[in-house]
Motif scaffolding. Sequence first.
Motif, PDB file in Angstrom:
ATOM      1  N   GLY A   1      28.992  46.439  45.813  1.00  0.00           N
ATOM      2  CA  GLY A   1      29.729  47.423  46.600  1.00  0.00           C
ATOM      3  C   GLY A   1      30.832  48.103  45.814  1.00  0.00           C
ATOM      4  O   GLY A   1      31.295  49.189  46.169  1.00  0.00           O
ATOM      5  N   LEU A   2      31.254  47.477  44.726  1.00  0.00           N
ATOM      6  CA  LEU A   2      32.275  48.040  43.852  1.00  0.00           C
ATOM      7  C   LEU A   2      31.651  48.688  42.613  1.00  0.00           C
ATOM      8  O   LEU A   2      32.370  49.126  41.708  1.00  0.00           O
ATOM      9  CB  LEU A   2      33.257  46.942  43.415  1.00  0.00           C
ATOM     10  CG  LEU A   2      34.034  46.245  44.543  1.00  0.00           C
ATOM     11  CD1 LEU A   2      34.787  45.047  43.997  1.00  0.00           C
ATOM     12  CD2 LEU A   2      34.984  47.214  45.212  1.00  0.00           C
ATOM     13  N   GLY A   3      30.320  48.712  42.582  1.00  0.00           N
ATOM     14  CA  GLY A   3      29.643  49.284  41.434  1.00  0.00           C
ATOM     15  C   GLY A   3      29.515  48.355  40.254  1.00  0.00           C
ATOM     16  O   GLY A   3      29.305  48.786  39.113  1.00  0.00           O
ATOM     17  N   TRP A   4      29.616  47.072  40.513  1.00  0.00           N
ATOM     18  CA  TRP A   4      29.633  46.064  39.447  1.00  0.00           C
ATOM     19  C   TRP A   4      28.435  45.130  39.617  1.00  0.00           C
ATOM     20  O   TRP A   4      28.197  44.609  40.720  1.00  0.00           O
ATOM     21  CB  TRP A   4      30.901  45.242  39.595  1.00  0.00           C
ATOM     22  CG  TRP A   4      31.614  44.918  38.326  1.00  0.00           C
ATOM     23  CD1 TRP A   4      31.165  45.023  37.051  1.00  0.00           C
ATOM     24  CD2 TRP A   4      32.953  44.427  38.248  1.00  0.00           C
ATOM     25  NE1 TRP A   4      32.129  44.630  36.178  1.00  0.00           N
ATOM     26  CE2 TRP A   4      33.246  44.251  36.878  1.00  0.00           C
ATOM     27  CE3 TRP A   4      33.925  44.107  39.186  1.00  0.00           C
ATOM     28  CZ2 TRP A   4      34.475  43.775  36.423  1.00  0.00           C
ATOM     29  CZ3 TRP A   4      35.145  43.639  38.740  1.00  0.00           C
ATOM     30  CH2 TRP A   4      35.423  43.471  37.375  1.00  0.00           C
TER      31      TRP A   4
ATOM     32  N   SER B   1      40.348  47.369  40.390  1.00  0.00           N
ATOM     33  CA  SER B   1      39.509  48.446  39.889  1.00  0.00           C
ATOM     34  C   SER B   1      39.034  48.049  38.498  1.00  0.00           C
ATOM     35  O   SER B   1      39.666  47.238  37.826  1.00  0.00           O
ATOM     36  CB  SER B   1      40.296  49.750  39.832  1.00  0.00           C
ATOM     37  OG  SER B   1      41.433  49.609  39.003  1.00  0.00           O
ATOM     38  N   PHE B   2      37.917  48.625  38.026  1.00  0.00           N
ATOM     39  CA  PHE B   2      37.330  48.111  36.797  1.00  0.00           C
ATOM     40  C   PHE B   2      36.399  49.137  36.191  1.00  0.00           C
ATOM     41  O   PHE B   2      36.048  50.151  36.799  1.00  0.00           O
ATOM     42  CB  PHE B   2      36.534  46.846  37.082  1.00  0.00           C
ATOM     43  CG  PHE B   2      35.472  47.084  38.118  1.00  0.00           C
ATOM     44  CD1 PHE B   2      34.223  47.547  37.766  1.00  0.00           C
ATOM     45  CD2 PHE B   2      35.761  46.888  39.454  1.00  0.00           C
ATOM     46  CE1 PHE B   2      33.267  47.807  38.725  1.00  0.00           C
ATOM     47  CE2 PHE B   2      34.800  47.154  40.423  1.00  0.00           C
ATOM     48  CZ  PHE B   2      33.555  47.603  40.052  1.00  0.00           C
ATOM     49  N   GLN B   3      35.988  48.818  34.986  1.00  0.00           N
ATOM     50  CA  GLN B   3      34.947  49.565  34.297  1.00  0.00           C
ATOM     51  C   GLN B   3      33.791  48.603  34.033  1.00  0.00           C
ATOM     52  O   GLN B   3      33.949  47.647  33.275  1.00  0.00           O
ATOM     53  CB  GLN B   3      35.457  50.115  32.966  1.00  0.00           C
ATOM     54  CG  GLN B   3      36.658  51.014  33.058  1.00  0.00           C
ATOM     55  CD  GLN B   3      37.150  51.390  31.681  1.00  0.00           C
ATOM     56  OE1 GLN B   3      36.404  51.952  30.861  1.00  0.00           O
ATOM     57  NE2 GLN B   3      38.400  51.084  31.404  1.00  0.00           N
ATOM     58  N   PRO B   4      32.648  48.798  34.650  1.00  0.00           N
ATOM     59  CA  PRO B   4      31.521  47.884  34.398  1.00  0.00           C
ATOM     60  C   PRO B   4      30.920  48.119  33.020  1.00  0.00           C
ATOM     61  O   PRO B   4      31.040  49.195  32.445  1.00  0.00           O
ATOM     62  CB  PRO B   4      30.533  48.241  35.509  1.00  0.00           C
ATOM     63  CG  PRO B   4      30.840  49.676  35.830  1.00  0.00           C
ATOM     64  CD  PRO B   4      32.334  49.830  35.642  1.00  0.00           C
ATOM     65  N   LEU B   5      30.282  47.095  32.494  1.00  0.00           N
ATOM     66  CA  LEU B   5      29.551  47.182  31.237  1.00  0.00           C
ATOM     67  C   LEU B   5      28.075  47.345  31.594  1.00  0.00           C
ATOM     68  O   LEU B   5      27.432  46.391  32.053  1.00  0.00           O
ATOM     69  CB  LEU B   5      29.771  45.919  30.411  1.00  0.00           C
ATOM     70  CG  LEU B   5      29.141  45.870  29.020  1.00  0.00           C
ATOM     71  CD1 LEU B   5      29.699  46.980  28.144  1.00  0.00           C
ATOM     72  CD2 LEU B   5      29.399  44.508  28.372  1.00  0.00           C
ATOM     73  N   PRO B   6      27.517  48.542  31.443  1.00  0.00           N
ATOM     74  CA  PRO B   6      26.165  48.810  31.954  1.00  0.00           C
ATOM     75  C   PRO B   6      25.068  48.316  31.017  1.00  0.00           C
ATOM     76  O   PRO B   6      25.320  47.910  29.882  1.00  0.00           O
ATOM     77  CB  PRO B   6      26.153  50.349  32.047  1.00  0.00           C
ATOM     78  CG  PRO B   6      27.050  50.780  30.919  1.00  0.00           C
ATOM     79  CD  PRO B   6      28.143  49.731  30.844  1.00  0.00           C
ATOM     80  N   GLY B   7      23.836  48.398  31.535  1.00  0.00           N
ATOM     81  CA  GLY B   7      22.664  48.173  30.711  1.00  0.00           C
ATOM     82  C   GLY B   7      22.232  46.739  30.527  1.00  0.00           C
ATOM     83  O   GLY B   7      21.406  46.456  29.653  1.00  0.00           O
ATOM     84  N   VAL B   8      22.754  45.807  31.328  1.00  0.00           N
ATOM     85  CA  VAL B   8      22.392  44.395  31.193  1.00  0.00           C
ATOM     86  C   VAL B   8      21.544  43.992  32.390  1.00  0.00           C
ATOM     87  O   VAL B   8      21.921  44.238  33.542  1.00  0.00           O
ATOM     88  CB  VAL B   8      23.646  43.498  31.098  1.00  0.00           C
ATOM     89  CG1 VAL B   8      23.235  42.037  30.937  1.00  0.00           C
ATOM     90  CG2 VAL B   8      24.528  43.954  29.948  1.00  0.00           C
TER      91      VAL B   8
END
Length: 454
Positions: free
Chosen positions: A65-68, A140-147
């Motif tokens: 829900g937070l995009g993580w 708030s955060f920055q996700p690390l994508p592609g995993v």
Amino acid sequence: MNVLMWYKRDLRVDDHPALTFAAGLGRVLPLYVAEPDYWALPDTSARQWDFTAEALADLRHDLAGLGWPLILRTGDAVEVLSRLCRQNAITRIVSHQETGNAWVSARDQRVGDWARSAGIDWVQIPQSAVIAENSTTAPSFQPLPGVEPGDIPPARALRMQSDPCPHRQTGGRAQAYAQLGSFLEHRGAGYLRAMASPLTAERACSRLSPYIATGVISARHIRQELAAKRATRPGGAWGANLRGFENRLSLRDQFIQKLKDAATFEPRAGCVTSGALMEAWAQGQTGFPFLDACMRYLTASGWLNFHARAMLVSFATYYLRLDWRAVGHVLARRFTDYDPGIHWPQVELQSGIADIDRMRVINPVKQGLEHDPNGTFTRRWVPELASVPDQFLHMPWVWPAAQSVLGRRYPEPIVDLTTAAKEAKAAISSLRRDTGPKPRRTRPAPFGQLVLDL
């Protein structure tokens, strides 16, 4: 900076100091490692994993829900962490400081050794730490994508034995918040009065202990809700009940500390770790109805109130002379709220290992008469005694028609209570004379998982 947030017994988004800290460092990869070697230990069980898996599913939903994403991997922690850090250019790992058993301590030592050798900065933050003023909310955060997220494995994938627990609580944040809400709304009004009996404690206690143990809900959040309830100045006995609950919550915090090596304590002479007595006790077939009802209830629900927990330990270690460590392992596997930092100090205490100056020889018949005088709880969980009249229920061997039931549908008592109690007290008294009192560990009053009644 790429940061790996390693989830352990902290399966939540809100009020999470380690997560808040990680989010302030850069792009974050949230990870949970299902470790087969951990789940093969003698104090773990499939019911505990099933509860954890439900909490993980809820956590994954909250993070999504937070995009993580929540990354799930099965395997050895060092191998999983090493691979993910190498593949994703991660230079820092953040986790909370975990209080666990000896295996967890050894695992963390291996992780620390690997991190130093790999040039990885591993930051461990106390669960109670205050990282920022807004740490009670999701950061708030920055996700690390592609995993690839990975699946939550079922218990059988971790090679765990079947562990039916039909009345087990459901894991997850939504369930935890619902339990807290109903407790503060109406169930807690009789908390102090009703906690002693398993007949009434199931409803009157908060039932938050498994959620606290897995970190689905924080103690700080619970205290905030308690403060809000007190601010409404509820009438009647609410004030005393809320204070009693908060005191037990605070005492729980005091118990959460690194465990000392339990192997430094030797079993008492003559204690056994297995056999017919252990099996009868573990299966609720001792011939003492209230005691057996409590064990069967625990097996079916994963939870039991303090007085009954203490009675199970006392009976096993004093009356049956069973090794306290083997007893502790049986109970640890049954509890969905198992927390090593609370469980083992309490098992030691209730069995007289940590404090032989005080004998806690609890009579199961007396407990039944006091806490289940009408036999409602006992009859539910020991239906073999349906034909036994009420006045004989807790001592069916004195019923004139006892032989119609005992030795047929229900066992004869496996020990004579009076004789066994005298022998246990004599053995402890002899130990005191021979060795002197053991040095007492520095601990708070005897409250914890076995007396917390959360």
